[in-house]
Design a protein around this motif. Structure first.
Motif, PDB file in Angstrom:
ATOM      1  N   SER A 110       0.827  -1.365  -0.188  1.00  8.93           N
ATOM      2  CA  SER A 110      -0.101   0.013   0.156  1.00  8.93           C
ATOM      3  C   SER A 110       0.971   1.480  -0.037  1.00  8.93           C
ATOM      4  O   SER A 110       2.248   1.525   0.648  1.00  8.93           O
ATOM      5  CB  SER A 110      -0.714   0.236   1.278  1.00  8.93           C
ATOM      6  OG  SER A 110      -1.407  -1.284   1.619  1.00  8.93           O
ATOM      7  N   VAL A 133      -5.749   1.666 -12.201  1.00  9.32           N
ATOM      8  CA  VAL A 133      -6.586   1.780 -10.737  1.00  9.32           C
ATOM      9  C   VAL A 133      -7.520  -0.110 -12.457  1.00  9.32           C
ATOM     10  O   VAL A 133      -6.935   0.972 -13.845  1.00  9.32           O
ATOM     11  CB  VAL A 133      -7.840   1.807 -11.216  1.00  9.32           C
ATOM     12  CG1 VAL A 133      -9.298   1.067 -10.437  1.00  9.32           C
ATOM     13  CG2 VAL A 133      -7.671   2.143  -9.898  1.00  9.32           C
ATOM     14  N   ASN A 134      -7.321  -1.399 -12.501  1.00  7.51           N
ATOM     15  CA  ASN A 134      -7.332  -1.756 -13.136  1.00  7.51           C
ATOM     16  C   ASN A 134      -6.247  -1.794 -14.051  1.00  7.51           C
ATOM     17  O   ASN A 134      -7.004  -2.857 -15.786  1.00  7.51           O
ATOM     18  CB  ASN A 134      -9.128  -0.939 -14.121  1.00  7.51           C
ATOM     19  CG  ASN A 134      -9.986  -1.635 -13.124  1.00  7.51           C
ATOM     20  OD1 ASN A 134     -10.004  -2.472 -12.116  1.00  7.51           O
ATOM     21  ND2 ASN A 134     -10.910  -0.757 -13.424  1.00  7.51           N
ATOM     22  N   ARG A 182      -4.919  -4.050  -9.189  1.00  5.78           N
ATOM     23  CA  ARG A 182      -5.112  -2.834  -8.683  1.00  5.78           C
ATOM     24  C   ARG A 182      -6.735  -2.582  -8.815  1.00  5.78           C
ATOM     25  O   ARG A 182      -7.632  -2.037  -9.666  1.00  5.78           O
ATOM     26  CB  ARG A 182      -4.108  -2.698  -9.691  1.00  5.78           C
ATOM     27  CG  ARG A 182      -4.134  -1.082  -9.081  1.00  5.78           C
ATOM     28  CD  ARG A 182      -2.832  -1.134  -7.925  1.00  5.78           C
ATOM     29  NE  ARG A 182      -2.731   0.929  -7.439  1.00  5.78           N
ATOM     30  CZ  ARG A 182      -1.979   1.561  -9.224  1.00  5.78           C
ATOM     31  NH1 ARG A 182      -0.903   1.208 -10.274  1.00  5.78           N
ATOM     32  NH2 ARG A 182      -1.765   2.616  -8.380  1.00  5.78           N
ATOM     33  N   ILE A 183      -7.707  -2.687  -7.851  1.00  6.61           N
ATOM     34  CA  ILE A 183      -8.711  -2.119  -7.541  1.00  6.61           C
ATOM     35  C   ILE A 183      -8.446  -1.137  -7.211  1.00  6.61           C
ATOM     36  O   ILE A 183      -9.864   0.186  -7.214  1.00  6.61           O
ATOM     37  CB  ILE A 183      -9.258  -3.463  -6.613  1.00  6.61           C
ATOM     38  CG1 ILE A 183      -8.989  -4.768  -7.003  1.00  6.61           C
ATOM     39  CG2 ILE A 183     -10.921  -2.892  -6.704  1.00  6.61           C
ATOM     40  CD1 ILE A 183     -10.402  -5.960  -6.144  1.00  6.61           C
ATOM     41  N   ARG A 184      -7.520  -0.801  -6.313  1.00  2.79           N
ATOM     42  CA  ARG A 184      -7.329   0.709  -5.530  1.00  2.79           C
ATOM     43  C   ARG A 184      -6.103   1.225  -5.877  1.00  2.79           C
ATOM     44  O   ARG A 184      -5.123   0.812  -5.788  1.00  2.79           O
ATOM     45  CB  ARG A 184      -8.121   1.078  -3.810  1.00  2.79           C
ATOM     46  CG  ARG A 184      -9.385   0.058  -3.431  1.00  2.79           C
ATOM     47  CD  ARG A 184      -9.343   0.961  -2.244  1.00  2.79           C
ATOM     48  NE  ARG A 184      -8.514   0.150  -1.314  1.00  2.79           N
ATOM     49  CZ  ARG A 184      -8.218  -0.567  -0.191  1.00  2.79           C
ATOM     50  NH1 ARG A 184      -9.263  -1.623  -0.475  1.00  2.79           N
ATOM     51  NH2 ARG A 184      -7.040  -0.679   0.406  1.00  2.79           N
ATOM     52  N   THR A 185      -6.062   2.354  -6.353  1.00  3.49           N
ATOM     53  CA  THR A 185      -4.758   3.314  -6.132  1.00  3.49           C
ATOM     54  C   THR A 185      -3.705   2.767  -5.453  1.00  3.49           C
ATOM     55  O   THR A 185      -2.872   2.861  -6.202  1.00  3.49           O
ATOM     56  CB  THR A 185      -5.045   4.903  -6.305  1.00  3.49           C
ATOM     57  OG1 THR A 185      -5.963   5.070  -7.445  1.00  3.49           O
ATOM     58  CG2 THR A 185      -4.013   5.717  -6.667  1.00  3.49           C
ATOM     59  N   GLU A 186      -3.909   2.996  -4.202  1.00  2.30           N
ATOM     60  CA  GLU A 186      -2.963   2.536  -3.387  1.00  2.30           C
ATOM     61  C   GLU A 186      -2.632   1.268  -3.056  1.00  2.30           C
ATOM     62  O   GLU A 186      -1.860   0.904  -2.583  1.00  2.30           O
ATOM     63  CB  GLU A 186      -3.971   3.268  -1.618  1.00  2.30           C
ATOM     64  CG  GLU A 186      -4.639   3.266  -1.105  1.00  2.30           C
ATOM     65  CD  GLU A 186      -5.882   3.342  -2.013  1.00  2.30           C
ATOM     66  OE1 GLU A 186      -6.103   4.239  -2.708  1.00  2.30           O
ATOM     67  OE2 GLU A 186      -7.196   2.898  -1.063  1.00  2.30           O
ATOM     68  N   HIS A 187      -3.604   0.378  -3.402  1.00  2.00           N
ATOM     69  CA  HIS A 187      -3.411  -0.984  -3.181  1.00  2.00           C
ATOM     70  C   HIS A 187      -2.861  -2.030  -4.114  1.00  2.00           C
ATOM     71  O   HIS A 187      -3.201  -1.727  -5.071  1.00  2.00           O
ATOM     72  CB  HIS A 187      -4.798  -1.210  -3.012  1.00  2.00           C
ATOM     73  CG  HIS A 187      -4.809  -2.637  -2.030  1.00  2.00           C
ATOM     74  ND1 HIS A 187      -5.606  -3.335  -1.083  1.00  2.00           N
ATOM     75  CD2 HIS A 187      -3.522  -3.909  -1.119  1.00  2.00           C
ATOM     76  CE1 HIS A 187      -4.958  -4.675  -0.612  1.00  2.00           C
ATOM     77  NE2 HIS A 187      -3.992  -4.350  -0.551  1.00  2.00           N
TER      78      HIS A 187
END
Lengths: 112, 113
Positions: B24, B52-53, B68-73
């Motif tokens: 993260s 994302v994606n 990569r579903i969320r920018t930070e993760h």
């Protein structure tokens, strides 16, 4: 491959001496970066030099770039025991989509 | 100190187990990377993402997958770990173009028995 190759693989010096590490690469680059890695840790960015620059300074660090020879050098002046680490060069080459290619690194040991 | 975190820091597991290495970052970087590094050796890029994606394979073939579903993760998953997966895995992030500094997490040392 545009992999960077560092030289020497290992370097041992006394505190207060200067340390010089060299990096050679194979293809044209946008920029070249140097990173430090302490044992068992992630990498820390030290300095970036762009292809149109020949020399750059940051504190006790001096980096040179010779694009005609496809080589770079990192000089650490007045080394300290805390400088003991592995040092990697990384190239951002043309067509690399901004991805870096890392060399094998130079392991620097600074003895107090 | 970079704001990029990896968990776990160390992991010892048996062959055949499924594992997920977490990464993260709180810098709002679009581009993220996974590298594999054997002791004393260079880093090899195994996966990267533009946002994302977006997921892309790196220069070194890997049996792992990323999402990569969320920018930070940007987690990395091994469906069935093998001893050949024993290595250090480093996560990094940078701005979208990736032409500037990459910020690295502390790494996850994986040992598969």
């Amino acid at each position: 491959s545009q992999q960077g190759e560092e030289d020497p693989q290992a370097l041992s010096i006394q505190e207060g001496e200067n340390a010089t590490m060299n990096c050679s690469y194979k293809t044209s680059i946008n920029n070249l970066q140097w990173y430090r890695q302490n044992s068992g840790r992630g990498l820390v960015h030290l300095i970036l030099i762009r292809s149109n620059e020949r020399e750059k300074h940051s504190g006790r660090l001096r980096v040179t770039l010779d694009t005609s020879k496809k080589s770079s050098s990192l000089l650490i002046t007045a080394s300290r025991a805390a400088d003991t680490a592995s040092y990697f060069c990384a190239t951002d080459g043309w067509g690399s989509q901004g991805n870096l290619i890392f060399g094998k690194g130079t392991k620097l040991s600074v003895k107090p | 100190e970079a704001d990029i975190y990896q968990t776990p820091r160390y992991l010892v597991i048996g062959t055949g187990k499924k594992i997920t290495l977490e990464c993260s970052q709180t810098m709002g970087h679009d581009k993220m990377y996974w590298y594999q590094q054997d002791p004393g050796m260079e880093l090899h890029l195994i996966h990267y993402s533009y946002g994302v994606n977006s997921t892309e394979k790196g220069d070194l073939s890997s049996e792992s997958t990323v999402s990569r579903i969320r920018t930070e993760h940007f987690p990395l998953t091994l469906e069935s770990a093998r001893p050949s997966h024993t290595s250090q895995y480093l996560c990094a992030s940078s701005d979208l173009m990736g032409r500037e500094t990459q910020y690295f997490g502390p790494g996850t040392r994986l040992l598969v028995l």
